[in-house]
Write an enzyme that holds these catalytic residues in place. Structure first.
Site, PDB file in Angstrom:
ATOM      1  CG  ASN A 192      -6.397  -2.156   0.965  1.00 18.15           C
ATOM      2  OD1 ASN A 192      -5.819  -1.282   0.474  1.00 18.15           O
ATOM      3  ND2 ASN A 192      -5.912  -2.016   2.716  1.00 18.15           N
TER       4      ASN A 192
ATOM      5  CG  HIS B 109      -3.121   2.775   2.668  1.00 19.70           C
ATOM      6  ND1 HIS B 109      -3.639   2.383   1.343  1.00 19.70           N
ATOM      7  CD2 HIS B 109      -3.526   1.828   2.729  1.00 19.70           C
ATOM      8  CE1 HIS B 109      -3.808   1.484   1.458  1.00 19.70           C
ATOM      9  NE2 HIS B 109      -4.002   0.376   2.290  1.00 19.70           N
TER      10      HIS B 109
ATOM     11  CB  CYS C 230      -0.701  -0.269   1.250  1.00 17.52           C
ATOM     12  SG  CYS C 230      -2.049  -1.766   1.104  1.00 17.52           S
TER      13      CYS C 230
HETATM   14  N1  ACO Z   1     -17.642 -10.632   8.865  1.00 13.83           N
HETATM   15  C1  ACO Z   1     -18.145 -10.529  10.508  1.00 13.83           C
HETATM   16  N2  ACO Z   1     -17.095 -11.641  10.758  1.00 13.83           N
HETATM   17  C2  ACO Z   1     -16.133 -11.451  10.871  1.00 13.83           C
HETATM   18  C3  ACO Z   1     -15.096 -10.958   9.699  1.00 13.83           C
HETATM   19  C4  ACO Z   1     -16.379 -11.157   8.291  1.00 13.83           C
HETATM   20  N3  ACO Z   1     -16.074 -10.422   7.395  1.00 13.83           N
HETATM   21  N4  ACO Z   1     -14.468 -11.432   9.368  1.00 13.83           N
HETATM   22  C5  ACO Z   1     -13.799 -11.334  10.863  1.00 13.83           C
HETATM   23  N5  ACO Z   1     -15.043 -11.640  11.051  1.00 13.83           N
HETATM   24  C6  ACO Z   1     -15.049 -11.997  12.450  1.00 13.83           C
HETATM   25  C7  ACO Z   1     -13.598 -12.784  13.238  1.00 13.83           C
HETATM   26  O1  ACO Z   1     -13.984 -14.030  12.368  1.00 13.83           O
HETATM   27  C8  ACO Z   1     -13.530 -12.452  15.289  1.00 13.83           C
HETATM   28  O2  ACO Z   1     -14.352 -13.131  15.740  1.00 13.83           O
HETATM   29  P1  ACO Z   1     -13.943 -14.396  17.048  1.00 13.83           P
HETATM   30  O3  ACO Z   1     -14.388 -13.232  17.587  1.00 13.83           O
HETATM   31  O4  ACO Z   1     -15.540 -15.340  17.029  1.00 13.83           O
HETATM   32  O5  ACO Z   1     -13.074 -14.916  16.969  1.00 13.83           O
HETATM   33  C9  ACO Z   1     -14.032 -11.059  14.666  1.00 13.83           C
HETATM   34  O6  ACO Z   1     -14.602 -10.550  13.797  1.00 13.83           O
HETATM   35  C10 ACO Z   1     -13.276  -9.835  14.897  1.00 13.83           C
HETATM   36  O7  ACO Z   1     -12.283  -9.973  14.170  1.00 13.83           O
HETATM   37  P2  ACO Z   1     -11.023  -9.634  14.502  1.00 13.83           P
HETATM   38  O8  ACO Z   1     -10.266  -9.929  13.443  1.00 13.83           O
HETATM   39  O9  ACO Z   1     -10.574  -8.941  15.736  1.00 13.83           O
HETATM   40  O10 ACO Z   1     -11.506  -8.371  13.664  1.00 13.83           O
HETATM   41  P3  ACO Z   1     -11.538  -5.978  13.703  1.00 13.83           P
HETATM   42  O11 ACO Z   1     -12.069  -5.637  14.140  1.00 13.83           O
HETATM   43  O12 ACO Z   1      -9.363  -6.016  13.768  1.00 13.83           O
HETATM   44  O13 ACO Z   1     -11.547  -6.240  12.122  1.00 13.83           O
HETATM   45  C11 ACO Z   1     -10.111  -6.185  10.016  1.00 13.83           C
HETATM   46  C12 ACO Z   1     -10.925  -7.142  11.172  1.00 13.83           C
HETATM   47  C13 ACO Z   1     -11.074  -5.058   9.689  1.00 13.83           C
HETATM   48  C14 ACO Z   1      -8.909  -7.065   9.359  1.00 13.83           C
HETATM   49  C15 ACO Z   1      -9.546  -4.954  10.744  1.00 13.83           C
HETATM   50  O14 ACO Z   1      -8.411  -5.721  11.425  1.00 13.83           O
HETATM   51  C16 ACO Z   1      -8.521  -4.149   9.541  1.00 13.83           C
HETATM   52  O15 ACO Z   1      -8.823  -3.666   9.093  1.00 13.83           O
HETATM   53  N6  ACO Z   1      -7.251  -4.396   9.993  1.00 13.83           N
HETATM   54  C17 ACO Z   1      -6.117  -3.469   9.504  1.00 13.83           C
HETATM   55  C18 ACO Z   1      -6.000  -3.887   7.827  1.00 13.83           C
HETATM   56  C19 ACO Z   1      -5.402  -2.817   7.375  1.00 13.83           C
HETATM   57  O16 ACO Z   1      -5.265  -1.831   7.485  1.00 13.83           O
HETATM   58  N7  ACO Z   1      -4.257  -3.604   6.510  1.00 13.83           N
HETATM   59  C20 ACO Z   1      -3.521  -2.478   5.610  1.00 13.83           C
HETATM   60  C21 ACO Z   1      -2.013  -2.983   4.905  1.00 13.83           C
HETATM   61  S1  ACO Z   1      -3.555  -4.092   3.473  1.00 13.83           S
HETATM   62  C22 ACO Z   1      -1.570  -3.841   2.000  1.00 13.83           C
HETATM   63  O17 ACO Z   1      -0.944  -3.573   2.493  1.00 13.83           O
HETATM   64  C23 ACO Z   1      -1.893  -4.649   0.819  1.00 13.83           C
END
Ligand code: ACO
Length: 340
Positions: free
Chosen positions: A290, A260, A119
């Site tokens: 993204n 980003h 990114c």
């Molecule tokens: N729908 C429903 N539930 C979901 C989904 C979904 N799509 N995805 C995950 N969950 C669930 C998980 O299984 C978990 O359930 P559990 O508690 O029963 O185990 C729960 O939701 C919480 O999961 P987390 O991963 O802790 O959720 P979080 O609030 O962290 O959100 C996300 C996940 C959106 C991916 C977030 O962590 C995020 O945006 N991370 C950063 C990504 C990023 O910025 N990347 C940048 C670089 S990208 C690049 O360089 C190409």
């Protein structure tokens, strides 16, 4: 003794390309165990664009580049460097996507190469363009961020497939002798200690294509979402504070903060920590998701086409991605604005 005049790199034009097909949260609800409510609440994403099967990263990059070249008002023959940031190149080994784009644009006999910084790729390329121009080696650099991220997404993995989209953005960076048009500052860095936060294991020298790669889905992006989230907020905030402090600029004096576009919650946390007003922060994550290296130039193109970006206005770019890599840039828009 003759003295050479200083040369500055200036941001002369912007262009972008967005594929036609929309993948909405309602569509994803039919593909994996998720809901529109969960996706919007956790990421701010409502929909993303998906390239057609026969539409490749180079096709999208070429369309964005054509627009940036037209808006720059320079002839394509004046371009002397073509660089492309992508982690979804047409071919993983060779030729580079920059070479393919150059050929599609009818630009020959110029240096062309790709970089991989996920990114952060577009802002990394701005540092490359700046260095080439300010050293006097090049005059007009075509910089492209293009991704067909859908080609490395596992659409059965709900934790990643909701996040990413396809698209491209491009800019012309030109030499100028006017200091006020030049980049003010740029910072790019990386820490490989966090390399396992975002990985696409195959194809590569460690995992060449094999039955194992297919059986285990090693060709898809894998992400430690939660860890990446926390580090993104911390790093993006720190980076911006440093660049503003170093250049004696207050955050309220930045008309366009372009972070980003990974997750609305990350952007909101960073904006709040920097005491940015809502009207300063550019947001496109809701409609494009993204798009990795294309995210910043696509967001820039959005404010350009809406007439929000005016000539001479300051832009603050801030990005973070796989590697891990991060970068920020402070620069004026030196192109011709659209007056609406
Ligand atoms: N729908 C429903 N539930 C979901 C989904 C979904 N799509 N995805 C995950 N969950 C669930 C998980 O299984 C978990 O359930 P559990 O508690 O029963 O185990 C729960 O939701 C919480 O999961 P987390 O991963 O802790 O959720 P979080 O609030 O962290 O959100 C996300 C996940 C959106 C991916 C977030 O962590 C995020 O945006 N991370 C950063 C990504 C990023 O910025 N990347 C940048 C670089 S990208 C690049 O360089 C190409």
């Amino acid at each position: 003794m003759s003295q050479t005049k200083p040369v500055y790199a200036s941001f002369r034009s912007i262009g972008a390309y967005v594929p036609e097909k929309i993948l909405s949260n309602a569509d994803l609800e039919k593909m994996v165990d998720t809901t529109d409510e969960w996706i919007v609440k956790r990421t701010g994403i409502k929909e993303r664009r998906i390239a057609a099967e026969d539409e490749h990263t180079s096709d999208m990059g070429t369309k964005a580049a054509e627009l940036a070249i037209r808006r720059s008002e320079i002839a394509k023959e004046e371009i002397d460097l073509v660089i492309c940031a992508t982690v979804t190149p047409d071919y993983f080994n060779m030729p580079s996507t920059a070479c393919i784009i150059s050929n599609k644009l009818g630009i020959s006999n110029v240096q062309a190469f790709d970089i991989s910084a996920a990114c952060s790729g577009f802002v990394y390329l701005l540092s490359v363009a700046k260095a080439f121009i300010e050293s006097g080696m090049k005059k007009n650099v075509l910089v492209i961020g293009a991704e067909k991220f859908s080609s490395i997404v596992d659409y059965t993995d709900r934790s990643t497939c909701i996040l990413f989209g396809d698209g491209a953005g491009a800019a012309i960076i030109s030499a100028t002798d006017k200091k006020e048009e030049g980049f003010i500052d740029l910072h790019a860095s990386a820490d490989g200690a966090y390399a396992d936060f975002l990985v696409t294991p195959a194809p590569g020298a460690i995992y060449p294509v094999s039955q194992k790669v297919i059986d285990e889905g090693l060709n898809f992006v894998q992400m430690k979402g939660n860890e990446t989230f926390k580090l993104a907020v911390k790093t993006l905030t720190k980076d911006v504070k440093e660049i503003l402090q170093k250049n004696n600029i207050n955050s309220e004096d930045i008309p366009h903060f372009i972070p980003h576009q990974a997750n609305y919650r990350i952007i909101k946390a960073v904006g709040d920590a920097l005491k940015m007003r809502e009207d300063q922060v550019v947001l496109t994550v809701g409609k494009y998701g993204n798009t990795s290296a294309a995210s910043i130039p696509m967001a820039l193109n959005d404010i350009y086409e809406s007439g929000r970006l005016q000539t001479g206005e300051l832009m603050l770019l801030d990005t973070f991605g796989g590697g891990l890599t991060w970068a920020s840039a402070l620069l004026p828009f030196a192109g011709k604005a659209i007056n609406k």
